[in-house]
Design an enzyme around this catalytic site. Structure first.
Site, PDB file in Angstrom:
ATOM      1  N   ASP A 121      42.947  -1.071  25.073  1.00  0.00           N
ATOM      2  CA  ASP A 121      42.384  -0.482  23.871  1.00  0.00           C
ATOM      3  C   ASP A 121      43.372  -0.731  22.730  1.00  0.00           C
ATOM      4  O   ASP A 121      44.556  -0.964  22.967  1.00  0.00           O
ATOM      5  CB  ASP A 121      42.168   1.011  24.099  1.00  0.00           C
ATOM      6  CG  ASP A 121      41.659   1.717  22.859  1.00  0.00           C
ATOM      7  OD1 ASP A 121      40.739   1.182  22.216  1.00  0.00           O
ATOM      8  OD2 ASP A 121      42.188   2.789  22.530  1.00  0.00           O
ATOM      9  N   ASP A 145      37.387   5.569  26.217  1.00  0.00           N
ATOM     10  CA  ASP A 145      37.906   4.648  27.234  1.00  0.00           C
ATOM     11  C   ASP A 145      37.638   5.137  28.657  1.00  0.00           C
ATOM     12  O   ASP A 145      37.813   4.377  29.606  1.00  0.00           O
ATOM     13  CB  ASP A 145      39.424   4.473  27.062  1.00  0.00           C
ATOM     14  CG  ASP A 145      39.798   3.899  25.712  1.00  0.00           C
ATOM     15  OD1 ASP A 145      39.114   2.956  25.266  1.00  0.00           O
ATOM     16  OD2 ASP A 145      40.768   4.386  25.098  1.00  0.00           O
TER      17      ASP A 145
END
Length: 839
Positions: A524, A731
């Site tokens: 990420d 996430d």
């Protein structure tokens, strides 16, 4: 507490529309299902049971009560253990999503001060919903109506469906922990009695040999006949399903050792002198059977505790959603209602600081919404009439009226819960390698035992049948894989301790096994590669203005702003020592910027801060500084124009800075053979600018949570071993779906809970350390499996009697049990070497 108070709380008979004559005036009426207080005059649902009228906050709670009234009548005070009437309890607390009832304010205060003291370190169990089915993560074709073990591999079955966050503890873990304690307590005296002569200690003066044997029988019987029952059940299932595994050998080994010892205790005279020990006594092996059971339970409990933590990720996600919503009725009145009472199309108010209750659309108002749980981006998003809202996101400053459009399982948050739950259930067990070896080893051992029995029965000396039985038992005891049950958990337990010292927390045991084989790393952007918080990076003054002067105008205007970047500009000005002035006539223009008057060297300056559209509306020429803006945007920064009294004063830029250690970590990960992909919810231009500076192989921008999880599935579909590193709620599905999830310890709780590995400092260099640890651990596990089988492979032929024709040597069950113990000691000693691993 007085007796009368005790009676009031445990036996109160009132609970209808109004308290009966003589009842206390401070009577509380509660929904006995959810614990909410209910106003009897509000027209809420009611239900009569046992001659008593109960009140409910919603139809759903009434239905639950009607289905199982007895389970909702009373509760146990977790502090003092007294029974409390749920419908009239004055004292109630909700902790970690569960309701607790108390007999007095004193018990409630004690609980609130230290809840885990009264919960045994974990939330109290909640009943599993009716109709729950269970499946095997490794064999999804196995579906059962109740918990148990997989008939194919013996792995514990797990509930299907989307968890609610109210699930109680793993019933198998609770059961196995209890059996472990019983096995350990009874095995210790058995071990002392059996091993004392081997270390030069004599018990002759304390207990006679015959009595000692009967004591061992009494101690071992509960361990084998009760505690080990699940092992025998799994072993029998493995035989019926023709899927030999470690449970087959454990049940055969334990059963053989116990039955042999029972026979030696009841009928000692049938055994020839070759099998008698010192003093002519026939040795028994109750301690071998009991210790095997205790050691296997130890390995199972260690593994189950690691797997049980799956549910905490679901609880962390569900905690993001508010428990109530503020509903606006048709007459304009407002009231707080339980979330499950909200219906599609209803109007809801979202006050400043509240979480958005469900998915919907803004009808009135304007505010900034923190959507980091969905996008992962730290910048709040401005919302006005017609904009979409997502349940669970956080309203910052303004008040909004919204229309509910997706509720219950249809909300984005519920879909994220479902993705996480599905991904976590799909994980393969850590014992897979051991099971694969066992598939071939078990039939081989059984065949050797049978062959030894037949050979001794046909060709052995008299009494040939006794020789045959003893040889077969020796084979089964020495082949019993108690060390196999410890091979993986011991290495994992040691590795987790070593990792913790290096800032690498291992939550999910199988993560280390999988991480050693990973070849692709998805990262990420926000909070993983970057700091996760925007900062003022550049101040570029136009002709006629200084940087400090420009920053005074920008920060003063933003001080009273709800603009997403305002905090970064104000903090940046404070860090540079710029004194902020006073602003007036403040006005925010949605999607463009802000304006107002600022008192400075010349009071009453009219200042505007915003994007190019705002400058165009004010007829301000920005061409002189446009090149600087494009350069800043090319670096992934957000640039904003500042105008003073209709003249361009300059630009200020804000960005989420890359962590100082990121570039070094990316290079080290590349050197270790990993391909790195950035997956972010941010825009493509910003993502590519950062990826270009760091040398990242591929960029996927503008991704929603389900799209990140889909990327993981796409890569795995191509045969890649995938690790995912992230820190946000968005996430979580990808972290759970990846072969191994790596969470930044500075990120969201649900990201940490969904991941198998957590980096305490949020430093990407931790991934390099984690990979080194993973590769060393999997190597250590393989060594342990080698030790677990080495003594078996060497000892089985001797136990079968292959040396007897040449040397007259037999491996007695006593030596077989000693070899079995030695293999366990070797496994433990080898696993402890991981404590000195250099990371």
């Amino acid at each position: 507490m007085t007796h009368s108070e005790h009676d009031h709380h445990t036996h109160g008979s009132y609970g209808g529309c109004c308290a009966p004559k003589g009842a206390a005036s401070d009577t509380v009426l509660r929904d006995p299902v959810c614990g909410m207080t209910v106003d009897p005059a509000a027209g809420k649902p009611t239900f009569e049971h046992g001659g008593r009228l109960y009140h409910f906050c919603s139809e759903r709670c009434r239905s639950k009560f009607q289905a199982e009234p007895e389970s909702h009548l009373t509760a146990t005070d977790p502090v003092c253990g007294m029974s409390v009437d749920r419908a009239t309890a004055k004292h109630f607390v909700r902790h970690e999503g569960q309701g607790f009832y108390f007999c007095s304010a004193g018990c409630k205060a004690k609980f609130e001060a230290a809840p885990q003291t009264y919960l045994g370190g974990r939330p109290a169990p909640a009943p599993v919903p009716k109709g729950t089915q269970y499946t095997c993560p490794m064999h999804p074709q196995i579906i059962r109506d109740k918990p148990g073990s997989c008939p194919i591999c013996g792995m514990a079955l797990e509930p299907t469906g989307v968890p609610t966050g109210d699930e109680g503890p793993n019933p198998e873990l609770v059961d196995f922990t209890r059996r472990l304690w019983v096995s350990a307590v009874l095995s210790l005296p058995l071990l002392i009695i059996a091993m004392a002569p081997m270390v030069g200690l004599s018990l002759e003066g304390l207990v006679e040999d015959r009595a000692k044997v009967w004591i061992e029988l009494v101690l071992a019987s509960p361990v084998v006949l009760w505690a080990a029952f699940p092992f025998f059940h799994r072993g029998w299932d493995s035989i019926l399903n023709r899927s030999p595994n470690m449970w087959t050998l454990i049940s055969l080994g334990v059963g053989a050792a116990y039955l042999y010892s029972v026979a030696a205790t009841l009928f000692p005279d049938i055994f020839p002198h070759q099998f008698r020990g010192h003093g002519g006594a026939v040795p028994v092996y109750f301690e071998a059977a009991a210790v095997i059971v205790a050691l296997v339970f130890l390995g199972q409990v260690l593994e189950l505790r690691a797997r049980e933590k799956t549910g905490s990720a679901i609880r962390a996600l569900l905690d993001l959603a508010p428990k109530t919503a503020r509903r606006i009725a048709e007459d304009g009145s407002e009231s707080d209602v339980p979330l499950d009472e909200v219906k599609t199309g209803e109007r809801l108010r979202v006050r400043p600081g509240d979480a958005v209750p469900v998915d919907g659309t803004v009808l009135e108002g304007r505010s900034s919404i923190d959507e980091s749980m969905i996008t992962g981006e730290p910048l709040p998003v401005e919302k006005a009439e017609g904009d979409a809202l997502t349940g669970g996101t956080l309203n910052k400053n303004g008040s909004l009226i919204m229309r509910a459009e997706r509720i219950g399982a249809e909300t984005t948050l519920s879909r994220i819960v479902e993705l996480v739950a599905k991904a976590q259930r799909s994980r393969a067990p850590i014992q897979g390698l051991a099971d694969r070896v066992s598939f071939y080893f078990v039939p081989a051992v059984v065949m050797v035992a049978i062959a030894a029995f037949i050979a001794w029965a046909v060709f052995g000396p008299q009494p040939s049948l006794i020789f045959a039985i003893v040889s077969a038992v020796s084979v089964l005891i020495i082949a019993c894989p108690c060390a196999l049950g410890l091979a993986t958990p011991m290495s994992i337990m040691t590795a987790t301790g070593r990792g913790a010292h290096a800032g690498v927390l291992i939550k999910e045991a199988a993560a280390l096994e999988r991480f050693a084989a990973v070849d692709t790393l998805i990262v990420d952007k926000t909070g993983t590669l970057t700091e996760g918080r925007p900062k003022l990076t550049d101040v570029v003054a136009a002709s006629g203005f200084s940087e400090d002067e420009l920053l005074v105008y920008a920060a003063t205007l933003e001080k009273g702003s709800e603009h997403p970047l305002a905090e970064a500009i104000v903090d940046g000005a404070a860090q540079r020592g710029v004194k902020i002035a006073e602003a007036g006539s403040f006005e925010a223009v949605t999607g463009k910027g802000v304006s107002g008057t600022v008192s400075g060297k010349v009071s009453g300056k009219r200042v505007a801060l915003g994007n190019a559209v705002m400058m165009a509306d004010l007829a301000i020429d920005v061409s002189a500084i446009l090149a600087s803006v494009e350069a800043l945007q090319g670096d992934g920064k957000t640039a904003m124009f500042v105008a003073v009294d209709g003249k361009l004063a300059g630009i200020v830029a804000v960005a989420d800075p890359v962590k100082a250690t990121t570039a070094e970590a990316i290079k080290a990960l590349h050197d270790s053979g990993l391909r790195i992909i950035m997956a972010t919810g941010d825009n493509e231009r910003t993502a590519k600018a950062i990826a270009g500076r760091l040398g990242i192989d591929e960029v996927r921008a503008g991704l929603l949570p389900e799209q990140k999880a889909a990327l993981v599935d796409e890569l795995r579909g191509r045969g890649a071993g995938v690790a995912m590193a992230g820190d946000g709620v968005n996430d979580a599905p990808a972290l759970a779906a990846a072969d191994v999830g790596i969470a930044m310890g500075t990120g969201a709780d649900v990201a940490v809970e969904s991941a198998g590995i957590t980096l305490v400092k949020g430093d990407l260099n931790g991934i390099v350390r984690a990979r080194t640890l993973a590769q060393a651990t999997i190597g250590n596990i393989r060594q342990n499996l080698f030790f677990a089988f080495l003594y078996n492979v060497l000892g089985v032929p001797v136990a079968a009697g292959v040396l007897y024709p040449l040397t007259g040597t037999l491996l007695s069950p006593m030596l077989a049990a000693a070899a079995m113990s030695l293999s366990s000691v070797s496994v433990i000693a080898n696993a402890l070497r991981l404590r000195t691993l250099k990371l």
